[in-house]
Design an enzyme around this catalytic site. Structure first.
Site, PDB file in Angstrom:
ATOM      1  N   ASP A  62      -0.845   8.018  12.442  1.00 34.77           N
ATOM      2  CA  ASP A  62       0.275   7.296  11.405  1.00 34.77           C
ATOM      3  C   ASP A  62      -0.738   6.910  10.250  1.00 34.77           C
ATOM      4  O   ASP A  62      -1.472   5.838  10.600  1.00 34.77           O
ATOM      5  CB  ASP A  62       1.099   6.198  12.200  1.00 34.77           C
ATOM      6  N   LYS A 118       3.124   2.351   0.183  1.00 32.09           N
ATOM      7  CA  LYS A 118       2.666   1.352  -0.274  1.00 32.09           C
ATOM      8  C   LYS A 118       1.585   1.725  -1.545  1.00 32.09           C
ATOM      9  O   LYS A 118       1.606   1.352  -2.202  1.00 32.09           O
ATOM     10  CB  LYS A 118       1.645   1.027   0.880  1.00 32.09           C
ATOM     11  N   TRP A 168       3.616  -1.444  15.462  1.00 32.81           N
ATOM     12  CA  TRP A 168       4.823  -1.776  14.523  1.00 32.81           C
ATOM     13  C   TRP A 168       6.145  -1.603  15.311  1.00 32.81           C
ATOM     14  O   TRP A 168       6.065  -0.530  16.061  1.00 32.81           O
ATOM     15  CB  TRP A 168       4.669  -0.661  13.537  1.00 32.81           C
TER      16      TRP A 168
HETATM   17  C1  LMR Z   1       6.188  -3.355   7.445  1.00 31.74           C
HETATM   18  O1  LMR Z   1       5.579  -3.049   8.668  1.00 31.74           O
HETATM   19  O2  LMR Z   1       6.598  -4.342   7.006  1.00 31.74           O
HETATM   20  C2  LMR Z   1       6.342  -2.246   6.746  1.00 31.74           C
HETATM   21  O3  LMR Z   1       5.991  -0.881   7.223  1.00 31.74           O
HETATM   22  C3  LMR Z   1       7.841  -1.952   6.398  1.00 31.74           C
HETATM   23  C4  LMR Z   1       8.683  -1.700   7.092  1.00 31.74           C
HETATM   24  O4  LMR Z   1       9.634  -0.602   7.005  1.00 31.74           O
HETATM   25  O5  LMR Z   1       8.723  -2.173   8.344  1.00 31.74           O
END
Ligand code: LMR
Length: 398
Positions: A211, A246, A131
């Protein structure tokens, strides 16, 4: 002028898509960007269990006074039970405790500050890819960020590469693991892989930071906790970031927790004192409303049952969308090319589409997804899978 030297940074790669999508006048557009669950009508409604809990709060909540640095202790206990299991010996022996945070992102930020402040010199290892906000949160907290291979350019899980990189990580470093529903790829480790990761983490004396943002969206609420529960059973010290964005659909209410598992109750108290200090300097008290909703639901057997059914409904719908999309792609001769969509778990799929293809999808077909090729499968409108498949086929065969 004071601000004369300040330049502009690029917009957020995920949240920026919300604005771009909203501005697009095409009525047939697709929003596969930010990780938000949408129902068959393309809406993200408040879960009925959440509505009921909110009503109870409106009727019975007596005060809005400060809640304290660790947040609501009832929420902390209940979220720890959800993550660790209600019969977890760690909870019975007071070796685990939760600090309520503004969302899972807040929990990660607190963890980053904790590592920087209390474990100076430790680097952090992130999956490649991960992420994007993982990258910036830990770098901004001053940690050295390194990467272990996870999914390669062939869009396949690379467990051997991951193990090899962790084997070479300096003793004491922190390794961030995605408990389930890996963001952005959707590829999860098998149980046998987790056992191998555990073995390296233990031998190299790495500190796991798990996580856990998508509990219930992979294989089920309990099933998704398997890896986390394995790690806390086998290792004395584990950090876990949990999100209710979520699975409770409480996105903007910002509900999450940093759960710390320590060797004994005394050490946990030491660590928690540090977290309270750090949280005080970040946000003082965490926002309460969403956490109060979660505590109301998890603390009431009937509401909890209803909520678990709602999570299961979201989970199974996402699984159906995955198979439906692959089926729709089959009519364009692309079933095999996109077979991995069915193997992935959770909201996201690393489609394997290139940045160029993602750009054409957006410009020519108003399909919005992250530049890496990550599609939020939970954002797909089930009645328009053929339209989406057609657009994908067009950019793939150009
Ligand atoms: C995502 O990856 O789209 C979600 O976790 C929302 C975010 O905060 O980025």
């Amino acid at each position: 002028m004071h601000f004369a030297t300040i330049g502009r940074v690029p917009g957020d790669p995920i949240l920026g898509l919300i604005d771009a999508y909203n501005l697009d006048p095409n009525p047939h557009k697709f929003d596969l960007g930010v990780g938000v669950y949408k129902d068959a009508k393309g809406l993200t409604p408040i879960l009925p269990s959440v509505k009921r809990a909110e009503q109870r709060l409106v009727d019975h909540q007596q005060t809005k006074t400060y809640i304290g640095g660790h947040g609501d202790s009832r929420f902390g206990q209940l979220i720890s039970e959800l993550v660790l299991g209600s019969d977890s010996p760690l909870l019975a022996s007071k070796r685990a405790g939760a600090t309520q945070t503004p969302g899972g992102t807040g929990a990660l930020r607190l963890a980053a500050d904790f590592i920087g402040h209390c474990l100076p010199g430790r680097g952090i290892w992130l999956s490649d890819p991960t992420w994007p906000i993982h990258e910036t949160i830990f770098a901004e907290a001053g940690l050295k960020v390194s990467h272990y291979p996870y999914v390669g350019s062939d869009n396949k899980l690379n467990v051997a590469g991951m193990l090899q990189a962790l084997e070479a990580a300096p003793e004491g470093d922190v390794v961030l693991l995605h408990a389930c529903c890996h963001n952005p790829t959707g590829f999860d480790l098998a149980q046998a892989d987790w056992l191998q990761v555990l073995d390296v983490v233990r031998r190299r004396q790495l500190l796991p930071l798990i996580d856990f943002a998508y509990q219930g969206f992979g294989d089920g609420l309990q099933e998704d906790a398997w890896s986390t529960r394995l790690f806390v059973r086998e290792l004395p010290e584990v950090l876990i970031t949990s999100s209710c964005s979520k699975n409770f659909g409480l996105y903007r209410e910002r509900v999450g927790a940093l759960i710390v598992c320590a060797g004994d109750a005394e050490k946990l108290a030491d660590v928690r004192s540090q977290l309270a200090f750090l949280a005080r300097n970040l946000w003082s008290n965490p926002p309460d409303h969403g956490a109060a909703v979660v505590a109301t639901i998890l603390g009431d057997a009937e509401l909890k049952y209803q909520w678990a059914q709602e999570v299961e409904a979201m989970r199974t719908r996402i699984a159906q969308l995955r198979s439906g999309l692959v089926e729709a792609l089959a009519s364009f001769g692309l079933a095999e090319h996109f077979a991995h969509i069915n193997e992935q778990r959770g909201m996201f799929s690393y489609t394997g589409l290139t940045a160029e293809q993602v750009k054409s999808l957006r410009e020519k077909h108003s399909v919005y997804m992250v530049g890496s090729g990550r599609a939020n499968i939970a954002g797909v409108d089930g009645t328009r899978l053929n339209q989406l498949a057609k657009a994908i086929a067009q950019v793939c065969t150009r």
